[in-house]
Design a protein around this motif. Structure first.
Motif, short mmCIF file in Angstrom:
data_model
loop_
_atom_site.label_atom_id
_atom_site.label_comp_id
_atom_site.label_asym_id
_atom_site.label_seq_id
_atom_site.Cartn_x
_atom_site.Cartn_y
_atom_site.Cartn_z
N LEU A 7 52.96 -6.71 8.91
CA LEU A 7 53.18 -8.06 9.43
C LEU A 7 53.23 -7.99 10.95
CD1 LEU A 7 54.12 -8.52 6.43
CD2 LEU A 7 55.70 -10.20 7.35
N THR A 8 52.41 -8.81 11.60
CA THR A 8 52.31 -8.79 13.06
C THR A 8 52.48 -10.21 13.61
OG1 THR A 8 49.92 -9.17 13.10
CG2 THR A 8 50.67 -6.89 12.87
N ASP A 9 52.34 -10.33 14.92
CA ASP A 9 52.42 -11.64 15.57
C ASP A 9 51.05 -12.14 16.00
OD1 ASP A 9 55.11 -11.94 15.21
OD2 ASP A 9 55.67 -11.23 17.20
N ILE A 10 49.99 -11.63 15.35
CA ILE A 10 48.64 -12.14 15.59
C ILE A 10 47.96 -12.37 14.24
CG2 ILE A 10 48.38 -11.02 17.83
CD1 ILE A 10 46.75 -8.86 16.48
N GLU A 11 46.83 -13.08 14.27
CA GLU A 11 46.17 -13.46 13.02
C GLU A 11 45.65 -12.26 12.24
OE1 GLU A 11 43.62 -17.23 13.31
OE2 GLU A 11 43.74 -16.53 15.40
N GLY A 12 45.21 -11.24 12.94
CA GLY A 12 44.60 -10.07 12.30
C GLY A 12 43.65 -9.41 13.27
N ALA A 55 36.88 -4.49 21.40
CA ALA A 55 37.32 -5.70 20.69
C ALA A 55 38.75 -5.49 20.20
CB ALA A 55 36.39 -6.01 19.52
N ILE A 56 39.06 -4.26 19.83
CA ILE A 56 40.43 -3.87 19.47
C ILE A 56 40.99 -3.12 20.66
CG2 ILE A 56 41.87 -2.50 17.93
CD1 ILE A 56 39.81 -2.91 15.74
N SER A 98 36.62 -13.90 16.82
CA SER A 98 36.69 -14.46 15.47
C SER A 98 37.44 -13.51 14.54
CB SER A 98 35.28 -14.69 14.92
OG SER A 98 34.57 -15.62 15.73
N LEU A 99 38.29 -14.06 13.69
CA LEU A 99 39.06 -13.27 12.75
C LEU A 99 38.14 -12.61 11.74
CD1 LEU A 99 41.87 -12.42 11.61
CD2 LEU A 99 41.75 -14.48 10.19
N LEU A 100 38.35 -11.32 11.50
CA LEU A 100 37.58 -10.58 10.50
C LEU A 100 38.44 -10.46 9.23
CD1 LEU A 100 36.27 -7.77 12.86
CD2 LEU A 100 34.97 -9.70 11.97
N SER A 101 37.97 -11.06 8.16
CA SER A 101 38.77 -11.07 6.93
C SER A 101 38.76 -9.73 6.24
CB SER A 101 38.27 -12.16 5.98
OG SER A 101 36.92 -11.93 5.63
#
Length: 292
Positions: free
Chosen positions: A212-217, A242-243, A224-227
């Motif tokens: 669990l973090t404080d960003i979307e992923g 990018a990371i 763009s979020l990578l699912s």
């Protein structure tokens, strides 16, 4: 009636996941905003209790950086950081252990039990759960050479003794682990909670590691979020920058866990209510799933 049918469809969407994961073990690293917001604390507690009621063994490893910072400030102790890690002398280690084991761990346990769980608090010193050693941090100097910096009582996990966790799971309890390890001479070590979660997940051969973090992923270069990504994609994203920053040790922790037998890892936004359930029991999910 339409609203009720929609609820039934949501339950049916979760059914194959419930069947697949019953009897499996999830290791969840609990930290960030989810630990400070009252609504999110309740949401997390209910998610974990739901997992347990569905026959999924949940093991929680918590952080506590903000609480440590507040207490150190109160005592007038100034911390130094190397590559994002706190240099921990003996005085600081005493505060870290007091906060993580005596305060934060008991708060998490109390909240879970208050909402119907059967949580038991542990530190890495209980049953020699987290046998540890001193961590020397590699730091690149201006001339290109690499120097090993002594971080004091900052530790790395040598071995996870899972007998205590297994015993608690058999008794239908929820283990809640503070990331304080024990050295060969009984000394305490301050260990990064993500690292502990990854090593515990590997030792338990867990189905999932969830951070669990404080960003979307994890996001791509365009933001763009990578699912879903594979470990190879993750290394490419690091090379492409990018990371970056604090996300790098998180994804590397996931990569290490996956290489040690954990089936899948997830980095999810703990600021979303019921983040764990939404990631695990829906087809789309809300964060990033990392696969071997």
């Amino acid at each position: 009636m339409k609203h009720l049918i929609e609820k039934a469809n949501n339950l049916m969407e979760a059914l194959p996941y419930i069947r697949r994961f019953s009897g499996k073990t999830f290791v969840i690293k609990y930290g960030g905003h989810a630990m400070s917001d009252e609504k999110l604390k309740e949401s997390f507690a209910l998610d974990v209790i739901m997992l347990k009621s569905l026959g999924i063994n949940a093991v929680i490893v918590h952080g506590g950086g903000p609480q440590i910072n507040q207490t150190l400030k109160r005592y007038g102790i100034v911390s130094q950081f190397v590559k994002g890690m706190r240099v921990t002398d003996g005085e600081t280690m005493s505060v870290v252990e007091m906060v993580l084991v005596g305060q934060v761990n008991q708060e998490v346990v109390g909240y879970l039990n208050q909402h119907g769980g059967r949580a038991v608090g542990l530190s890495g010193k209980d049953g020699t759960l987290l046998l540890s050693k001193k961590l020397l941090q590699d730091v690149r100097r201006d001339d290109g050479t690499v120097e090993q910096v002594d971080m004091g009582f900052v530790g790395d996990v040598v071995k996870v003794n899972i007998d205590l966790i297994k015993t608690l799971e058999q008794g239908k309890y929820l283990p809640v682990i503070a990331p304080v390890g024990v050295g060969p001479d009984g000394e305490s070590y301050n260990i990064n909670a993500d690292l502990v979660a990854g090593r515990v997940a590997a030792a338990l051969n867990a189905e999932k590691l969830i951070l669990l973090t404080d960003i979307e992923g994890v996001k791509d270069k365009a933001g763009s979020l990578l699912s879903s990504i594979a470990v190879a994609d993750m290394h490419r994203l690091i090379q492409e920058e990018a990371i970056t920053g604090g996300m790098i040790p998180k994804v590397m922790c996931c990569a290490d866990a996956l290489s040690s037998g954990v089936r899948k890892a997830h980095i999810i936004d703990g600021r979303v209510e019921h983040a764990v359930l939404l990631e695990i029991f829906t087809d789309v999910g809300i964060g990033t799933e990392i696969q071997r």
